[in-house]
Design an enzyme around this catalytic site. Sequence first.
Site, mmCIF file in Angstrom:
data_model
loop_
_atom_site.group_PDB
_atom_site.id
_atom_site.type_symbol
_atom_site.label_atom_id
_atom_site.label_comp_id
_atom_site.label_asym_id
_atom_site.label_seq_id
_atom_site.Cartn_x
_atom_site.Cartn_y
_atom_site.Cartn_z
ATOM 1 N N SER A 138 45.969 27.682 62.639
ATOM 2 C CA SER A 138 46.808 26.644 63.418
ATOM 3 C C SER A 138 46.255 25.182 62.971
ATOM 4 O O SER A 138 47.113 24.240 63.484
ATOM 5 C CB SER A 138 46.852 26.854 64.531
ATOM 6 O OG SER A 138 47.576 28.110 64.751
ATOM 7 N N LYS A 192 49.172 22.832 61.977
ATOM 8 C CA LYS A 192 50.125 22.193 62.897
ATOM 9 C C LYS A 192 49.876 20.747 62.778
ATOM 10 O O LYS A 192 50.933 20.080 63.053
ATOM 11 C CB LYS A 192 49.907 22.857 64.081
ATOM 12 C CG LYS A 192 50.570 24.271 64.480
ATOM 13 C CD LYS A 192 50.376 24.799 65.842
ATOM 14 C CE LYS A 192 51.020 26.131 65.907
ATOM 15 N NZ LYS A 192 50.171 27.384 65.481
ATOM 16 N N SER A 219 48.754 25.070 70.659
ATOM 17 C CA SER A 219 48.971 25.834 69.348
ATOM 18 C C SER A 219 50.014 26.703 69.678
ATOM 19 O O SER A 219 50.025 27.948 68.976
ATOM 20 C CB SER A 219 47.636 26.607 69.052
ATOM 21 O OG SER A 219 47.503 26.571 67.630
ATOM 22 N N LYS A 250 42.293 19.605 66.378
ATOM 23 C CA LYS A 250 43.276 21.022 66.419
ATOM 24 C C LYS A 250 42.207 22.073 66.308
ATOM 25 O O LYS A 250 41.433 22.086 65.250
ATOM 26 C CB LYS A 250 44.080 20.848 65.374
ATOM 27 C CG LYS A 250 45.107 21.852 65.245
ATOM 28 C CD LYS A 250 46.001 21.898 66.290
ATOM 29 C CE LYS A 250 46.959 23.034 66.612
ATOM 30 N NZ LYS A 250 46.233 24.279 67.239
#
Length: 292
Positions: A70, A73, A127, A232
């Site tokens: 992820s 993203k 997420s 992130k």
Amino acid sequence: MIHRKQLSLFGLAALTLLAPVAQAHHRSHHTVRVHSDGPDIRSSSVLVLDATNDSVLYSRKADVSAPIASITKLMTVLVVADAGLPLDEPIQLTAEDRIVGKGAPSRLSLGATLTRGDLIHLALMSSENRAAHALGRNYPGGLPAFVNAMNAKARTLGMTSTHFVDPAGLSCDNVATAEDLSKLVMAASQNPVIREYSTDRAYSVRVGRRTLQYRNTDALVSNPGWNIIVQKTGYITEAGRCLVMQAIIQDRPVVIVLLNSVGKNTRVADAVRIRRWMEAKLLIPEHSVDKV
């Protein structure tokens, strides 16, 4: 704090700042003098970068391409930002956003309608996979055009060992090196929306008659001892647990990339160990940082 009305005016246009950032990161990294004993890091691939001058403070297997889960993203939101799509536009989740398999659970029910800004918020902070997929699906030209734009953006940023196939990061074919991800983090750090949403501790959205409460997947954002600019997390089996961030350490912005950490808490512990190592061991050139 950036408010929703302001965000709609921004339209994420702040990413016009990214051109000089991308150009700057085509330069070769150089290394400052550090102690020979590096931090005790458990993640497989590591890069610690002084963002003020592109100095590599610590590196291990940073040029090895691997699944990034992820972390994807961040690129998803950058591409949405480049398109200048309105944050207040309502987007309905459809059956196309149903993702099955490992790591795919979502609390957003199909048929729910949220604004693009809400979807970005949930994708970065918690997420949310359906949120990320819906962002890609509602791009001009649809999902194929969106993935093409992700890869084009990677090339623009000089991410030469990066490849994307989906906007959520659930595919193990979304790959990059730690060096490439440092460029992604630097680009993301230029956008005030990404900075705020990725480091928000909690957020709630109204879905039908229900209010859903979300929390940040990165425990460090709730730690008052950390000043995190952008972050992130990511996880799928093939990628292990991953974490990227830019944080202020010893009065300067430092990019930390940790890939393939084994164990639920290892990536956070590695970040803590890096910070302590920098504070205790790093020999900082006097011209590169203000004296404490």
